[in-house]
Design a protein around this motif. Structure first.
Motif, PDB file in Angstrom:
ATOM      1  N   GLY A   1       0.810  -1.215   0.000  1.00 53.65           N
ATOM      2  CA  GLY A   1       0.000   0.000   0.000  1.00 53.65           C
ATOM      3  C   GLY A   1       0.839   1.258   0.000  1.00 53.65           C
ATOM      4  O   GLY A   1       0.425   2.290  -0.543  1.00 53.65           O
ATOM      5  N   ASP A   2       2.049   1.195   0.597  1.00 57.37           N
ATOM      6  CA  ASP A   2       2.921   2.377   0.627  1.00 57.37           C
ATOM      7  C   ASP A   2       3.381   2.766  -0.771  1.00 57.37           C
ATOM      8  O   ASP A   2       3.447   3.955  -1.102  1.00 57.37           O
ATOM      9  CB  ASP A   2       4.142   2.107   1.518  1.00 57.37           C
ATOM     10  CG  ASP A   2       3.755   1.937   2.983  1.00 57.37           C
ATOM     11  OD1 ASP A   2       2.705   2.476   3.374  1.00 57.37           O
ATOM     12  OD2 ASP A   2       4.508   1.267   3.711  1.00 57.37           O
TER      13      ASP A   2
ATOM     14  N   ASP B   1      -2.111  -5.800   5.664  1.00 50.60           N
ATOM     15  CA  ASP B   1      -1.593  -5.670   4.303  1.00 50.60           C
ATOM     16  C   ASP B   1      -1.477  -7.010   3.567  1.00 50.60           C
ATOM     17  O   ASP B   1      -0.708  -7.116   2.617  1.00 50.60           O
ATOM     18  CB  ASP B   1      -0.199  -5.018   4.323  1.00 50.60           C
ATOM     19  CG  ASP B   1      -0.246  -3.613   4.889  1.00 50.60           C
ATOM     20  OD1 ASP B   1      -1.025  -2.801   4.372  1.00 50.60           O
ATOM     21  OD2 ASP B   1       0.490  -3.330   5.860  1.00 50.60           O
TER      22      ASP B   1
ATOM     23  N   HIS C   1      -5.844   3.542   1.959  1.00 52.82           N
ATOM     24  CA  HIS C   1      -5.329   2.187   2.159  1.00 52.82           C
ATOM     25  C   HIS C   1      -6.453   1.159   2.127  1.00 52.82           C
ATOM     26  O   HIS C   1      -6.310   0.078   1.534  1.00 52.82           O
ATOM     27  CB  HIS C   1      -4.586   2.115   3.495  1.00 52.82           C
ATOM     28  CG  HIS C   1      -3.938   0.788   3.755  1.00 52.82           C
ATOM     29  ND1 HIS C   1      -4.602  -0.230   4.399  1.00 52.82           N
ATOM     30  CD2 HIS C   1      -2.719   0.306   3.437  1.00 52.82           C
ATOM     31  CE1 HIS C   1      -3.808  -1.281   4.486  1.00 52.82           C
ATOM     32  NE2 HIS C   1      -2.655  -0.980   3.913  1.00 52.82           N
TER      33      HIS C   1
END
Length: 609
Positions: free
Chosen positions: A149-150, A264, A233
């Motif tokens: 997600g980053d 995640d 996110h």
């Protein structure tokens, strides 16, 4: 001789009305029908047919001889001119027979393993199916995926920067400086305050969740607040889950489990899949497609397959998320292409863009993420098509100039299943042998049978007539639980789920024990049987309800935060609470009134007469 009222020990409140009998009967019949497909196991089958027309089908007698020589039992062999079907009692025998026949006939005949449903056609027509078996019972492949997600957030920040540049260029605003600060902010410097406000208004319209802060009349900072970043996110995870489900559907695997694991990660269980190599390229693919306008200079630069650099507008016309369907094909010259169908938003964007750019080229860019030797996630982008817009396009058009039909098929499959905004990597992969699943089923059913057997014997030995009633209610309980799990599309039976069945037996018996002990207390006080039964059920109900609500809340919590086998156990436990309440209180009460209250009331009357 004393006489007693006709309804001695029995009042209207003790009677079970006809509509109650009807509701219970309908519910039990419905649950029995739903559970019925589970009693018709799948047939293990081998299919054999020749690789060429000149080879005749193998005779059934010859196949029997080959398997008998290897001490392999076969249930039946059906031979036709096209080939033969061999049926086996279990998966282990089918696997050994497959290895034997491949060794003998593998060069000249094609031999395939498959399963054939044993469910009668009339049940199939009613839409009834057996319980789906989890990975630990059926065998298959497990994937754990990491969603970056980053990286997706970083790409969004870059996209915002490019959008600001595109807006200033379209509005012919000069003296502009746009840069990224701290990897999370876009700093915009425009030396005319009115132009800065104009750009800010358009950016806010395109990115509603984006926060803005004016450092001065000429400088603006764009960033996501903590809540908006968390929302982004969540959106990325939801999109990744949806895309993975779409890809698995494209592979034809209907009993897969795709669910979020932690913050995640995505857990994918593929029961019945035997070769992870068949699904890994599609599961792990991070491909996406974007369509750009070609421009002479500035903007983004991409490499074509010939190595030439071309410049495009920094903001795409639309992306792969607007693609509803994709199908590989060929044009009039026999060259491979992919036919695309867009959703309403994508179709509208293409309609407006193509109307303004007839005779101009449109660039199709294929991108995917990969990890280098250092473990860093990088994005690889390449131009797969530069086509001139010949006419106004809408929601249907084609991508041409693809290198091969195989590339067209692969691209079409990925586009149908959906593109991904976030990089995904396979963190864990595990193959569970089907024979291990068979062993788990055998052990689990043995434990269930032992638990039920001991419970039935104890109830009869301790409560006699009431124990028989409890055992009948317990049988109905298991039937209802099996039927409910077969009806729910998301219910999957796992090995802990079988433990949930055993626990359900214990909860159902506990319900009856509470009731029967209350009945015994009432009888010791000298109450008539009918009154003792009614008071026993009435007094025990509050305790039973409290205990079952607590257990149901526990099951809901386990289902919400658990995954895989834990979720399977939670489903069985939660449904078991509901069926235990239904059978342990309502059905058991009806049976007690019919067979225990009536017979003992008559005995009381005879004694007192």
């Amino acid at each position: 001789m004393k006489t007693y009222p006709k309804n001695y020990g029995y009042s209207a409140s003790n009677r079970t009305s006809k509509w109650q009998y009807l509701i219970i009967a309908v519910a039990l019949i419905f649950m029995a029908l739903s559970a019925l497909p589970n009693f018709f196991p799948k047939k293990q089958r081998l299919l054999i047919h020749s690789n060429g027309a000149e080879k005749a089908a193998i005779q059934a007698s010859e196949l029997y001889t080959q398997l008998a020589d290897a001490n392999l039992p076969v249930n039946a062999i059906n031979s036709t001119e096209q080939g033969s079907e061999l049926y086996f009692a279990n998966l282990s025998d089918a696997k050994k027979a497959y290895e034997r026949l491949v060794q003998v006939y593998g060069d000249e005949y094609t031999i395939m393993k498959s399963e054939k449903s044993g469910i009668p056609q009339w049940l199939v027509e009613l839409g009834l199916e057996p319980i789906k078996l989890g990975l630990d019972l059926r065998g298959g492949v497990l994937f754990i995926l990491d969603v970056d997600g980053d990286k997706a957030f970083s790409d969004r920040i870059v996209h915002i920067r490019d959008s600001v540049k595109s807006i200033t260029r379209d509005n012919k605003i000069r003296d502009v400086n746009v840069a990224i600060a701290n990897k999370e902010q876009v700093v915009v410097n425009i030396y005319q305050p009115q132009n800065l406000q104009k750009v800010a208004a358009e950016i806010q319209n395109r990115f509603p969740l984006l926060s803005m802060f004016y450092e001065s009349d000429t400088q603006l900072k764009l960033f996501y607040a903590a809540a908006a970043k968390n929302s982004f996110h969540q959106e990325i995870m939801s999109q990744s889950l949806s895309t993975m489900r779409g890809r698995i559907e494209e592979l034809g695997i209907t009993e897969a489990v795709v669910q979020r694991q932690g913050r995640d990660r995505i857990r994918i269980e593929l029961p019945g899949a035997s070769n992870p190599d068949d699904v890994r390229p599609i599961i792990g693919a991070t491909a996406s497609l974007q369509f750009f306008q070609l421009q002479e200079r500035g903007g983004k630069y991409f490499k074509t397959e010939s190595g030439e650099s071309i410049a495009v507008s920094p903001v795409p016309i639309f992306s792969g998320k607007h693609i509803k369907n994709a199908k590989a094909g060929r044009d009039e010259m026999g060259m491979p292409l992919v036919h695309l169908t867009l959703d309403a938003i994508g179709g509208d964007k293409m309609l407006r863009f193509s109307a303004r750019n007839i005779g101009k080229p449109m660039v199709t860019v294929f991108s995917e993420y990969y990890q280098n030797t250092s473990g860093e996630t990088l994005k690889k982008e390449k131009v797969i098509s530069v086509a001139t817009i010949q006419a106004q396009l809408g929601s249907r058009f084609s991508i041409t100039h693809l290198s091969s039909p195989e590339k067209a098929q692969e691209l079409a499959l990925l586009l149908r299943a959906g593109s991904l905004d976030a990089p995904i990597t396979i963190a864990k992969e595990r193959t569970i042998n089907a024979t291990l699943g068979e062993k788990n089923i055998e052990n689990g059913m043995a434990a269930l049978t032992l638990g039920i057997g001991v419970t039935l014997l104890f109830m009869i030995a301790w409560y006699r007539q009431l124990g028989v009633i409890a055992n009948v209610a317990l049988s109905f309980n298991l039937l209802c639980l099996l039927g409910l799990m077969s009806l729910l599309p998301g219910a999957v039976l796992t090995l802990p789920g079988i433990a949930g069945f055993v626990l359900t037996v214990g909860m159902a018996v506990d319900t009856n024990v509470l009731i029967f002990e209350r009945i015994k207390e009432e009888l010791k006080r000298g109450r008539a049987v009918s009154i003792a039964v009614e008071q026993g059920y009435k007094n025990a109900f509050a305790t039973i309800l409290d205990a079952n609500i607590t257990t149901l809340l526990t099951a809901l919590i386990l289902y919400a935060i658990g995954y895989g086998p834990v979720k399977g156990f939670a489903i069985t436990l939660g449904l078991g609470v509901l069926t235990s309440m239904f059978t342990g209180v309502f059905i058991s009460k009806v049976l007690t009134r019919l067979f225990y209250t009536n017979s003992n009331s008559r005995r009381e009357k005879g004694v007192m007469a």
